[in-house]
Write a protein that holds these residues in place. Structure first.
Motif, PDB file in Angstrom:
ATOM      1  N   LEU A 144      -3.937   0.460   3.536  1.00 28.09           N
ATOM      2  CA  LEU A 144      -4.693   0.178   2.320  1.00 28.09           C
ATOM      3  C   LEU A 144      -5.828   1.184   2.149  1.00 28.09           C
ATOM      4  N   TYR A 145      -6.479   1.570   3.228  1.00 29.22           N
ATOM      5  CA  TYR A 145      -7.506   2.611   3.127  1.00 29.22           C
ATOM      6  C   TYR A 145      -6.909   3.903   2.580  1.00 29.22           C
ATOM      7  N   LEU A 193      -4.541  -2.701   6.836  1.00 30.23           N
ATOM      8  CA  LEU A 193      -5.822  -2.166   6.365  1.00 30.23           C
ATOM      9  C   LEU A 193      -5.857  -0.649   6.421  1.00 30.23           C
ATOM     10  N   TRP A 201     -13.505  -2.582   8.554  1.00 25.93           N
ATOM     11  CA  TRP A 201     -12.939  -3.864   9.006  1.00 25.93           C
ATOM     12  C   TRP A 201     -11.843  -3.641  10.045  1.00 25.93           C
ATOM     13  N   TYR A 210     -12.310  -1.049   4.166  1.00 23.04           N
ATOM     14  CA  TYR A 210     -11.094  -1.420   4.887  1.00 23.04           C
ATOM     15  C   TYR A 210     -11.054  -0.736   6.257  1.00 23.04           C
ATOM     16  N   SER A 263       0.837  -1.211   0.000  1.00 26.80           N
ATOM     17  CA  SER A 263       0.000   0.000   0.000  1.00 26.80           C
ATOM     18  C   SER A 263       0.865   1.251   0.000  1.00 26.80           C
ATOM     19  N   ALA A 297      -5.724  -8.666   0.894  1.00 27.31           N
ATOM     20  CA  ALA A 297      -6.743  -8.371   1.912  1.00 27.31           C
ATOM     21  C   ALA A 297      -8.021  -9.164   1.645  1.00 27.31           C
ATOM     22  N   LYS A 298      -8.414  -9.245   0.379  1.00 27.03           N
ATOM     23  CA  LYS A 298      -9.616  -9.996   0.026  1.00 27.03           C
ATOM     24  C   LYS A 298      -9.443 -11.479   0.335  1.00 27.03           C
ATOM     25  N   LYS A 332      -9.844 -12.025   4.083  1.00 29.24           N
ATOM     26  CA  LYS A 332     -11.243 -11.864   4.514  1.00 29.24           C
ATOM     27  C   LYS A 332     -12.098 -13.048   4.067  1.00 29.24           C
ATOM     28  N   GLU A 386      -4.707  -5.222  -2.434  1.00 31.97           N
ATOM     29  CA  GLU A 386      -6.145  -5.451  -2.267  1.00 31.97           C
ATOM     30  C   GLU A 386      -6.491  -6.935  -2.372  1.00 31.97           C
TER      31      GLU A 386
END
Length: 818
Positions: free
Chosen positions: A619-620, A616, A631, A628, A557, A576-577, A580, A573
């Protein structure tokens, strides 16, 4: 692998077994001997040694049912291994046997050595099976078990590392421990077999005394783990200054690194992380010379006292006050330059060294010498992630493309060799591999090293070969110091190390820089093609860890924000996916520790939460996808519920009531990875500011206060926590952008902000009155309500107060320069 010793006072040794072993002239620091003295000792470490029994083919033990790659590596051992769990513990109680606990990880070189020498040996296995219940643990999957018994090993031997070998009572009390043990008696010292027999005899003769000693040891470890040095008054920038001076004093000015001229050398990004922040905050407190000339004496006194900590009591007049002020300013500038210089030198030496895989990209674990030349060849995901962040941060400060190139080099390696096709990242690659198809035994570094004749044949051009070999220090007889090749596996081999700068090489061969770069790049591609097509690849540990993926998400990121390559953002991303979708129980808001052929059955530890939350948040800020942020808040609440100590502050590494963990610890050591407490402090401060959660900020403060005594005594063991302390003291600087992300002005705002190294910044995009950001952050909600339609703006907010809207790019740049 050698583990650096944590900074703690030795726990009093009441261990009965050690006292008895002394009667047999058994040295309790034997494990230190084995790791430190191996470099100058030539005993056999090969499975082909004449006194080692051959391994029976296709015999599988119960580890074959486990998902961990490390445990699966031992599934065909003749040792009757058990995984950590009730089955093993009940067997030990029923048969009244000691437990032998062996902890390691799948890419650990010395774990392989001990496995070949002892665990694959029929006669050694017979002794183990007859006298002990033998348990294998993957430290990367079960760090709670590892950290608990590593504390015991460190406190009783003065060092630690992997493989870790510990003997336990059926109640799981440790009675004797070390790291690697050779199989047979050598140099007047007992080998592993002798040790096993003696401990078994002691257990048969005096089990009650062993149990009592073990129980006392656990009590001492619990007392140590629960201790704190709570002291509010210690939380000040003096701690950062103390740590800065430590790094200055221990810096190797010639080769970089912070262990003087000692070896081995570890790239430890938490150290770079601190120094770069100390650099920034030091400069941010400095008043520019042209302003000093027009400042009233009262303002000089005020800034000098409050920001710079100057004592003006000995100044007799205004001239002396100004002079002292200027001297302190000059000294601080030098300190800031020194911060950056130490990081620059170290990162360049690492990038030029053999620890950098110049052909296959990425970085190896550590260097066995002070020159960053001969590495321990394993590659770890957490190293790639943190070094990626370090190179990106220095790139932002210096704008030197060299650092961006090394960042891209890491990303190439991680995507190609550690990337899962579904999005997550695997853990590591091994140091050992077969030198060629059909080879019987693996050799350390076989995938990476070269003979001079081999390079010349592959490059097939005399002039280009000469240039390449000169630039990378290749020699006919090899360039590996024999003292660093204790197993004799690197004779006539070359570990590529950039001996000269491109300017020096081009001058030497009287060619242009462009010509040199073309030759070097072409040569690397040819060698890489040969390596990947002809050499057996090292083992890859293909389990996916939540914690290390969290670090990688942060690195990617931050790299995307700096380099603006959308492919890098997609990698972050997708990771992260993956987590999750595969490693998160949404209904219970619980993370899982690992994934290998499906989700693991071990729930996440505190580092899984803290590292992923940090990822996260990064990443946001690189995507402004508020899911993100949502979460991250959910996970932070769960982390607080599971691990936070409401009594005195700080986070435990495991949740309350976890079975068979006798010591619930709070990690306070920033080493190869940052501690979860250090990362949590930074997360809490960021999230507390973003989501307007005062309780988060209070938890950060209480955590800092809990560790404050240790911070003042040994900040060098906690550089990431000192970074968190500086963030707490200096405060968050919010950049709130109001406008549509696709607007060109908004993109220009982002380009300006992202081009700067501002470690305490939080970048927020206020784009929806219904989003989680406007719901949680009153400041953002207010700005959205007062938005002037169609005119993008940016607000710089500190201490919950926002400045006037900035609508002009030049005005923003001027504001950031002031």
């Amino acid at each position: 692998m050698i583990l650096r010793i944590k900074n703690f006072s030795k726990i009093t040794n009441s261990c009965f077994s050690i006292k008895v072993l002394r009667r047999f002239n058994y040295p309790i620091k034997y494990s230190n001997y084995s790791l430190k003295n191996m470099e100058s000792t030539s005993f056999s470490t090969s499975s082909s040694s004449s006194d080692i029994s051959s391994v029976p083919p296709k015999r599988l033990n119960r580890l074959s049912n486990e998902k961990s790659p490390y445990l699966q590596q031992h599934a065909n051992n003749p040792v009757d291994w058990y995984p950590w769990g009730e089955e093993a513990f009940q067997k030990a109680k029923k048969e009244n046997k000691l437990i032998f606990l062996s902890v390691g990880y799948s890419t650990c070189h010395w774990c392989h050595v001990m496995a070949h020498e002892s665990f694959e040996n029929e006669s050694v296995a017979k002794v183990m099976n007859e006298n002990f219940v033998n348990v294998k643990v993957d430290r990367e999957v079960q760090p709670d078990v590892d950290s608990m018994y590593m504390l015991f090993v460190q406190s009783t031997t003065g060092g630690g590392g992997w493989p870790m070998s510990v003997f336990l009572t059926p109640e799981l009390y440790p009675v004797f421990g070390g790291t690697y043990f050779p199989p047979t008696d050598q140099f007047g010292r007992p080998g592993f077999t002798t040790l096993c027999k003696r401990l078994a005899d002691i257990w048969k003769e005096q089990p009650d005394k062993l149990k009592q000693a073990g129980a006392e040891t656990i009590e001492q470890l619990q007392n140590y783990a629960s201790g704190s040095d709570y002291d509010v008054s210690d939380l000040n920038m003096g701690i950062a200054q103390m740590l800065y001076r430590h790094f200055v004093d221990s810096f190797d000015d010639e080769q970089g690194g912070f262990d003087g001229k000692s070896e081995p050398k570890f790239p430890t990004p938490v150290q770079f992380h601190f120094l770069l922040r100390h650099h920034y905050y030091t400069l941010s407190d400095i008043v520019k010379d042209d302003r000093i000339a027009i400042m009233p004496i009262k303002e000089i006194r005020n800034i000098g006292t409050t920001k710079l900590g100057i004592d003006f009591k000995d100044c007799t007049g205004e001239a002396e006050i100004v002079k002292k002020f200027q001297n302190v300013i000059a000294s601080r500038k030098q300190a800031a330059e020194r911060d950056l210089n130490m990081v620059n030198i170290t990162l360049k030496k690492i990038a030029m060294g053999g620890i950098h895989d110049h052909i296959g990209n990425g970085f190896h674990r550590y260097s066995t010498d002070r020159f960053w030349h001969i590495p321990h060849f394993e590659k770890m995901l957490y190293d790639q992630a943190q070094l990626l962040m370090s190179y990106i941060e220095v790139y932002l400060i210096t704008k030197d493309e060299y650092y961006a190139e090394n960042a891209r080099d890491i990303i190439i390696y991680v995507e190609r060799d550690l990337g899962n096709s579904e999005g997550g990242f695997f853990s590591a690659e091994d140091a050992d591999s077969y030198s060629h198809e059909g080879a019987k035994h693996k050799l350390e570094g076989a995938f990476c090293v070269w003979e001079e004749s081999e390079i010349k044949e592959i490059l097939s051009d005399q002039k280009k070969s000469e240039i390449f070999c000169w630039h990378f220090g290749v020699k006919e007889d090899g360039n590996v110091d024999p003292r660093k090749d204790i197993q004799g596996e690197l004779k006539k081999k070359n570990v590529l190390i950039q001996r000269y700068t491109p300017e020096e090489t081009s001058l030497h061969f009287e060619i242009t820089l462009n010509e040199l770069n073309e030759i070097l790049e072409e040569s690397k591609q040819k060698l890489a093609k040969f390596r990947f097509e002809n050499r057996p690849r090292p083992h890859r540990d293909d389990k996916i860890l939540t914690s290390w993926n969290g670090l990688m998400i942060s690195g990617l990121s931050q790299a995307y924000s700096a380099l603006r390559d959308e492919k890098i953002r997609d990698l972050a991303e997708n990771a992260a996916k993956f987590i999750k979708s595969n490693m998160y129980d949404k209904g219970r808001n619980i993370l899982l520790r690992s994934f290998k052929d499906g989700p693991g059955n071990v729930e996440g530890f505190v580092d899984d939460y803290s590292f992923l939350i940090g990822g996260l948040l990064d990443l946001y800020e690189s995507t402004f996808n508020e899911s993100y942020l949502t979460w991250a808040i959910d996970l932070q609440d769960k982390q607080n519920q599971l691990f936070y100590d409401e009594k005195v502050g700080g986070y435990f590494n495991v949740g309350e009531g976890v079975k068979n963990i006798l010591v619930r610890m709070k990690d306070d050591h920033d080493g190869a990875e940052p501690s979860a407490n250090s990362v949590s402090v930074i997360n809490l401060l960021r999230l507390g500011d973003i989501a307007n959660k005062p309780d988060y900020i209070q938890k950060a403060e209480r955590t800092l206060k809990y560790f404050s005594g240790r911070l003042t005594k040994s900040p060098f063991a906690m550089p990431e926590l000192v970074s968190g302390l500086m963030l707490h003291l200096k405060g968050i600087k919010q950049f709130v952008i109001v406008g549509n992300e696709s607007d060109s002005t908004v993109q220009q705002f982002l380009d300006v902000i992202r081009s700067k190294f501002i470690p305490n910044k939080v970048v927020l995009l206020a784009k929806s009155k219904d989003g989680v950001l406007s719901e949680k952050n009153e400041m953002v909600k207010s700005l959205l309500q007062s938005e002037i339609s169609g005119i993008p703006s940016i607000h710089i907010c500190e201490n919950f107060t926002c400045g006037l809207p900035i609508t002009d790019i030049q005005e923003l740049e001027k504001k950031l320069e002031s």
